[in-house]
Design an enzyme around this catalytic site. Structure first.
Site, mmCIF file in Angstrom:
data_model
loop_
_atom_site.group_PDB
_atom_site.id
_atom_site.type_symbol
_atom_site.label_atom_id
_atom_site.label_comp_id
_atom_site.label_asym_id
_atom_site.label_seq_id
_atom_site.Cartn_x
_atom_site.Cartn_y
_atom_site.Cartn_z
ATOM 1 N N ASN A 161 7.544 -7.664 7.799
ATOM 2 C CA ASN A 161 6.237 -8.318 7.343
ATOM 3 C C ASN A 161 5.562 -8.081 7.015
ATOM 4 O OD1 ASN A 161 8.381 -11.730 8.351
ATOM 5 N ND2 ASN A 161 8.538 -10.364 10.181
ATOM 6 N N GLU A 162 6.006 -7.610 5.845
ATOM 7 C CA GLU A 162 4.504 -7.104 5.551
ATOM 8 C C GLU A 162 3.102 -7.567 5.024
ATOM 9 O OE1 GLU A 162 4.753 -3.731 5.708
ATOM 10 O OE2 GLU A 162 6.509 -2.946 5.082
#
Ligand code: F6R
Length: 629
Positions: A161-162
């Site tokens: 989850n950037e």
């Protein structure tokens, strides 16, 4: 979970436990997971684990395997859901997370194969959405995740989850951040080979787990850990969402704790025992923060920055400023091997003996020149007996294109030489390399012959780079430590053979100075592993004459640079010397962007010294004195 927080922990919004090292943390975590598995087994129920990949969980998985083998912990009632998978990689690809999990855990425990869930890296594009939806459903159907294990990326990602991922995001395909791809570059032999996409559980999926532990090791993670634990909850750092979970904790080692307020600025959270190191840290921090050179700090600065007790204990302010200024001044030397015939009372290194036997240890062949090329240059120029030791071959980081280039040239030479028959063996070798490259494809594992060639290519580059700094080929040595030759990144295992090789080296050279790195690195990195080996060898050597008088200097390569207050020796470089270093680095064909930009770091050290009111240099290489010897 601790319910009462100490004042020191007050800044931490997610409970954080600092362990001395990753081994201790992994043991504590494995003990908790074991309890869950066993209590569920007694109830005849499954335990549902959420699992991570990467370097971080490796010590934890090794401990689980040990518990299975030695203490008969069964995983028959365990169901697992992995966080993520690179999109585009088949399950048997050497860097796929499916393969990682098999090799690091599943093949060594008794988990039923139908209890294992990992997102598919090869699901066709038009089915990705449905695949992700089903993954969520499967987690639900299993009763939800009981215990989620996480690592953290330098972008603050959990799973993949950037930055920008929302709190409610679910399993989906994402684009990997540039920093994440840089961090994976060595695994894939170049950033350009790292997949661009991945399938990952969402932040929302992770937050639904009943219990969560995020692990982080090494100084490179210190900044992002502090932002996640102490900063605001923000989409810019996915791990900060854990602050909103009522059973999430961070398990970190000393290196990863370095930027937490209780460690970095302890005077802001409680009484401090003002050792010389803490005093230096506080004064330097204050000077940087107020943008006042050390000698211009006034009593009000101390009072306004929570340092009034330091002032009352060690003031008046001006005297304290002078003491710290002198201390900083004494770290600067153009004579890293000691200045012969000079008074060395206030110099970082002693004058005698002169010349010194200096061993410069480079975990992979490029590390030492990146970290201390300018200092190496000076040591050679000042007449010391300098040996540069590449501890490992570095073959894993060489891209196929380099091997291809070499083999193609060799093969063409076979056609160009006067007597092609006399060149037959070389031509066959070249063809074999080209065949192996073709056969293994872009991502396949390198067979031994190819690894050997890649190691030899790096040997040539290191000799070349060292030569550009005045160090002859006979002074450059290659140890090829076995753990590296037999392993892959993130999964190395050392044995007594590694210790023996390093120990023989030190015995043979009986150095007066050792330059090393890796003390602050991720313990599973090559630098981290080789530092641990060195530490063990030096412990064994204690009591021997040479060991008692040998000084140990640590430099930083790819890791987080030293901060001004941590520097014990600052070796300045003129613009010309910096240029020589950069030119010598250009001999390497496979440097990361960070390594290529190392001159900026050297300039940053010089900028810090300038800001503190010391001399203004073009660049500085920084060292820390290690205390073992
Ligand atoms: C891997 C994952 C990632 C990693 C993170 C840290 O499954 O979900 O979030 O935990 O990139 O990677 P390492 O541990 O290699 O530093």
């Amino acid at each position: 979970m601790p319910t009462v927080r100490s004042a020191a922990e007050a800044h931490e919004k997610t409970p954080t436990v600092i362990f001395p090292g990753s081994a201790e943390a992994a043991r504590a975590l494995a003990a908790e997971v074991r309890q869950l598995i066993e209590s569920r087994a007694r109830e005849g129920r499954n335990a549902v684990l959420g699992l991570a990949t990467g370097s971080t969980p490796v010590p934890f998985y090794r401990e689980l395997i040990r518990l299975h083998r030695e203490e008969k912990l069964s995983f028959k009632n365990v169901v697992t859901f992995n966080l993520d998978e690179y999109y585009g990689l088949p399950a048997d690809h050497p860097e796929s997370y499916a393969r990682f999990m098999r090799e690091q855990l599943f093949d060594s425990i008794d988990i039923p194969s139908d209890h294992i869930n990992i997102p598919s890296g090869t699901i066709p594009s038009d089915q990705v959405f449905e695949h992700c939806r089903q993954y969520e459903e499967k987690i639900e159907a299993a009763g939800g995740i009981d215990f989620q294990i996480l690592g953290i990326g330098r972008t603050g990602h959990i799973g993949f989850n950037e930055p920008g991922s929302s709190r409610d995001s679910l399993t989906r395909r994402i684009t990997l951040d540039r920093v994440t791809r840089q961090d994976a570059a060595a695994d894939f032999r170049g950033e350009e080979n790292v997949p661009r996409f991945a399938i990952t559980m969402g932040v929302g999926t992770i937050l639904r787990a009943k219990k969560i532990v995020l692990m982080a090791w090494g100084e490179n993670k210190a900044g992002v850990v502090a932002r996640a634990v102490e900063g605001p909850v923000t989409e810019a750092v996915s791990a900060s969402f854990l602050q909103d979970h009522d059973a999430a904790r961070f398990f970190i080692d000393a290196g990863a704790s370095r930027e937490l307020t209780r460690v970095k600025l302890p005077w802001l959270v409680g009484p401090v025992s003002w050792t010389p190191a803490e005093t230096r840290r506080a004064v330097v921090w204050q000077a940087m923060k107020t943008k006042h050179p050390v000698l211009k700090l006034v009593d009000e600065d101390y009072n306004e920055h929570g340092l009034s007790d330091l002032l009352s204990e060690q003031g008046p302010g001006y005297q304290l400023n002078i003491r710290i200024f002198n201390r900083l001044q004494h770290t600067i030397t153009g004579w890293p091997g000691g200045k012969p015939d000079a008074d060395d009372t206030f110099r970082p290194e002693r004058a005698k003996p002169f010349p010194k036997r200096c061993l410069i240890l480079s975990p992979e062949p490029q590390d030492a020149i990146v970290g201390m090329g300018g200092t190496l240059d000076r040591l050679v120029e000042q007449g010391h007996d300098v040996r540069l030791i590449a501890l490992t071959s570095g073959s894993l980081r060489v891209p196929d294109s380099e091997a291809d280039k070499f083999a193609a040239t060799l093969s063409e030479l076979g056609e160009a030489v006067k007597d092609p028959a006399g060149w037959k063996e070389q031509t066959e070798y070249a063809h074999e390399i080209l065949r192996l490259l073709e056969e293994k494809g872009e991502f396949g594992e390198d067979p031994p012959l190819l690894r050997q060639l890649k190691g030899l290519i790096l040997r040539g580059e290191l000799r070349d780079a060292a030569h550009a700094l005045g160090l002859g080929a006979d002074r450059v040595h290659f140890l090829d430590l076995p753990f590296y030759e037999k392993g892959r990144y993130r999964r190395f295992v050392t044995t007594d053979d590694d210790l023996a090789a390093l120990s023989n080296l030190l015995e043979r050279h009986k150095p007066h100075q050792i330059y090393c790195t890796g003390d602050a690195a991720d313990p599973s990195s090559v630098a981290g592993i080789t530092f641990k080996l060195l530490d063990a060898v030096l412990e064994r050597c204690e009591g021997q004459d040479w060991c008692g008088t040998c000084s140990l200097w640590s430099y930083r390569g790819r890791e987080k640079p030293l901060e001004a207050h941590e520097i014990d020796m600052a070796v300045p470089m003129s613009p010309l010397q910096l240029e020589r270093k950069v030119r010598s680095l250009s001999r390497y064909g496979s440097l990361s962007s960070l390594e290529l930009n190392i001159a900026d770091r050297n300039r940053q050290h010089a900028g810090d010294y300038d800001a503190l009111g010391l001399a203004e240099y073009e660049a500085i290489e920084a060292f820390q004195r290690r205390s073992r010897v």
